[in-house]
Enzyme design. Structure first.
Site, PDB file in Angstrom:
ATOM      1  N   ASN A 129       0.863  -1.195   0.000  1.00 11.82           N
ATOM      2  CA  ASN A 129       0.000   0.000   0.000  1.00 11.82           C
ATOM      3  C   ASN A 129       0.887   1.228   0.000  1.00 11.82           C
ATOM      4  OD1 ASN A 129      -1.568   2.263   0.608  1.00 11.82           O
ATOM      5  ND2 ASN A 129      -3.118   1.000   1.582  1.00 11.82           N
ATOM      6  N   HIS A 138     -16.229   0.175   3.323  1.00  8.66           N
ATOM      7  CA  HIS A 138     -16.003   0.153   1.877  1.00  8.66           C
ATOM      8  C   HIS A 138     -17.311  -0.111   1.152  1.00  8.66           C
ATOM      9  CE1 HIS A 138     -11.729  -0.294   3.034  1.00  8.66           C
ATOM     10  NE2 HIS A 138     -11.473   0.217   1.841  1.00  8.66           N
ATOM     11  N   LYS A 177     -17.128  -5.036  -1.992  1.00  5.34           N
ATOM     12  CA  LYS A 177     -15.805  -5.506  -1.519  1.00  5.34           C
ATOM     13  C   LYS A 177     -16.011  -6.692  -0.588  1.00  5.34           C
ATOM     14  CE  LYS A 177     -11.635  -3.952   0.877  1.00  5.34           C
ATOM     15  NZ  LYS A 177     -10.570  -4.229  -0.114  1.00  5.34           N
ATOM     16  N   GLY A 224      -7.186  -5.301   3.562  1.00 11.18           N
ATOM     17  CA  GLY A 224      -5.815  -5.672   3.897  1.00 11.18           C
ATOM     18  C   GLY A 224      -5.161  -4.625   4.780  1.00 11.18           C
ATOM     19  N   THR A 225      -5.494  -3.383   4.529  1.00 12.10           N
ATOM     20  CA  THR A 225      -4.942  -2.310   5.355  1.00 12.10           C
ATOM     21  C   THR A 225      -5.385  -2.464   6.803  1.00 12.10           C
ATOM     22  OG1 THR A 225      -4.852  -0.779   3.495  1.00 12.10           O
ATOM     23  CG2 THR A 225      -4.964   0.192   5.687  1.00 12.10           C
TER      24      THR A 225
END
Lengths: 250, 250, 250, 250
Positions: free
Chosen positions: C125, C155, C159, C164-165
């Site tokens: 990222n 989100h 999704k 992942g963040t």
């Protein structure tokens, strides 16, 4: 000029005491006395005021209403109290605002019966902001049933269960209980948020409690509105929706 | 089964193009054609679709309505267009949704006259979320006129003036324009927030724009609601309030 | 005056194309060319610019570096590419910024080996804001390990998996994955929030993505910082922490 | 096992009393006594505890330190007190944490002189969250000087002036005071927000005060950190930055 509405308060726990703070400072009302269950406990007067706090061990409601008459009774105690003051309230036409959440079906039936003879409001959550939030969310849900709905509530770490208000929002909006997210952290007082997710925009309705005195503001509002109603049995919602209706029909 | 509503779109700037994206993907509608002012510019079809883009230099509205009839016309162009299609719309009973914000009083008078013969909706902001926000804020303002009101709007750095929506909120709530705070930073699309400050609680109504296609969702909503109305001249508010009224009177 | 840094870009999907938008408009950089896998697809130039888009079917990296030399290579394609340009990058001392998240252990080993001969940054990222958020949250976690931590990410509806963040935040803060709440609604782009709940105060660190071009800003930042480093293998975190360190030691 | 740190508290206004609530419940500390200016006022003990409250009219600091020795002194009173206890603190090597914001330059000079002989921390805002917010914002400002900065603070209606914390944030970030927005509404306790606006993303650092006891958590934190320092004169910032530095240099 309007005469002040004389009020008696039943219950002197954390919520009741906060309600006393508000009513004793609101020029529309005159808080005449407070009643609590147990006799022994301090204080004898609501702090900073001369408003007396009586115990049911020493005085019955009939005596209280006789000695120091009131126009309205506000109940933040426990489910049992309504049986103690009910017939007096009915007989004297005293307006009743009860915020008890643990009433049995029998209790509610009894409260409804009082509504035949006087004005009765029963609502487990008597906060103006929360009740508006629910009403507004319900409107948007009808207008845009295709929007995704998420309900987020945040409370202090020790609050164990999902907030009753969040569950009531979910029921009112007819969304699954899984759409409720409960976060518990630190000492945050109480935050409720209803998110409407559209493909290209987001609408959020949020409510933050700052302190318990919010119940008092709700009671003051309810008393004023109830004063304009005919005798009957009402919920906080009923009063709010009737104001909205009046406004929309102008 | 319902037949699709056939739609013609006037205007193909950023907003118009976003509206075409939504209408061309909504199963309730059939976007038949798009009209724009200038002939030279690309493309000839709305990207990814076979929907033709005509120029007013090559085709008049009368020809278009004749060749490829529509049930509704959506206008995201400029104030002049209504004079070009007005009489055709009137004659053919075509439903009109116009999102033009710069109409003169004369233009509005003319639009109102069309409402005598067909269904006309004129609204400078045709976003569902914003219009709901304003309606809900207006209700809370009436219910709790004692609450402090603050209006905060946040937009990208380059937006020079106070948001028209924020000004409309202030007018609707009858609060001073000084209660509007405009923040400009980075590339944020558009955020509007109405804060109701109570002594012991806070209510916030917020709207975030994600992208321009939100106009398209608003048009789709407006077309559906307008389809249920009698002929007349309406604002987005009128449709919203009439839905709210219906809901509250149930 | 500084000479512009000449850049080649590998990968022209949604992220790659957004990165091209940023680099082509940043006066510090000169985006010389873009490379993508498949030959057939349009366009031949990055829209609105004269920057050519080549296909690996027609040109090898060796040829490209020879014909149109660059100082830095930016990779937003897929894990395989690094094997195609690696030895050229090593030989020519070209700075490498790779945003590939799906590298195998072998791939990472190879990337690290390139760091012996040139400057290499690998980070899944590459957004400045998110990386700052993680670094700041880590500091507060160390300062106040007794605070409750909640991670909320929001989100768009489609999704599927936890962001992942958000997972990386949980790992960095050493909090349980159960502290992550993932909300999915409408078309919201991407919102991350780390809440630190104290008994009498709350701290929130939040990040909102507006559009994919944020990757480009991250790349531009990374290229500038990397330019000041010795050869070696870096993560985005390394650059950020080294800036923070320099700042704190002043 | 660690011995508890014995603490004396100077000042028993709203903040001092909240600090007493926290210190008396924190197992690391033993709040031995509280000192206040005026003799007459109730109570004689901190409510719910046996911690005595003395008046300076009846007991001098020298007597207090002799009768009931402490390891640390915490000052939430007024600027004059430091002259009354200063030499005693110096002589006995008592750790001092002072949260007085109205010190004159002379007072500060004197406090600094105490730092030659014992450990002294002076900070006008002793909240952990706010101080972290400022430190983190300062880091991001250095990392991304190109981001737009907005500072928003929200407080209860009656707070007249711009929050001192907001002004301190603006100074630290070297942004114009015009970037501060102060909103006043209802009874909101205290909200500070620093917004970093990037072209394609937004970072927000926010702090919400829930109640005054946050000062107590800050004092408890400061006492622990100060206990690890050499004698000297420190600000809250110094302690925080030194922790951050230690963390970043690992």
């Amino acid at each position: 000029m309007n005469k002040k509405i004389r009020v008696g308060l039943v219950g002197y726990g954390k919520a009741g005491s906060a309600v006393a703070n508000i009513l004793s400072g609101d020029p529309r009302y005159e808080l005449r006395w407070i009643v609590r269950r147990s006799a022994g406990s301090e204080p004898q007067f609501h702090p900073g005021t001369g408003i007396p706090i009586f115990s049911l061990e020493h005085k019955s409601f009939a005596e209280l209403f006789e000695l120091d008459p009131v126009d309205a009774l506000v109940d933040f105690s426990s489910p049992e109290s309504i049986r103690l003051y009910g017939e007096e309230v009915r007989k004297r036409g005293i307006m009743l605002v009860s915020a008890i959440s643990a009433y049995s079906e029998d209790d509610l039936e009894y409260a409804r019966s009082l509504g035949k003879d006087t004005r009765v409001l029963c609502s487990p959550n008597i906060t103006l902001g929360i009740n508006f939030l629910i009403a507004a969310a319900k409107l948007l849900r009808k207008i845009a049933p295709f929007a995704d709905v998420e309900i987020v509530e945040q409370h202090f770490r020790e609050k164990p269960e999902v907030s009753g208000t969040a569950r009531r929002i979910a029921e009112t909006l007819e969304v699954d209980g899984e759409r409720i997210t409960s976060l518990r952290f630190g000492g945050i007082v109480g935050h409720h948020e209803v998110i409407f997710g559209f493909p290209h925009q987001t609408v959020r309705l949020t409510h933050d409690s700052i302190r318990r005195e919010a119940f008092g503001t709700g009671v003051a509002f309810a008393l004023e509105q109830l004063g304009k109603c005919d005798r009957g049995f009402y919920s906080f919602d009923d009063l709010l929706l009737s104001m909205m209706r009046a406004e929309l029909l102008q």
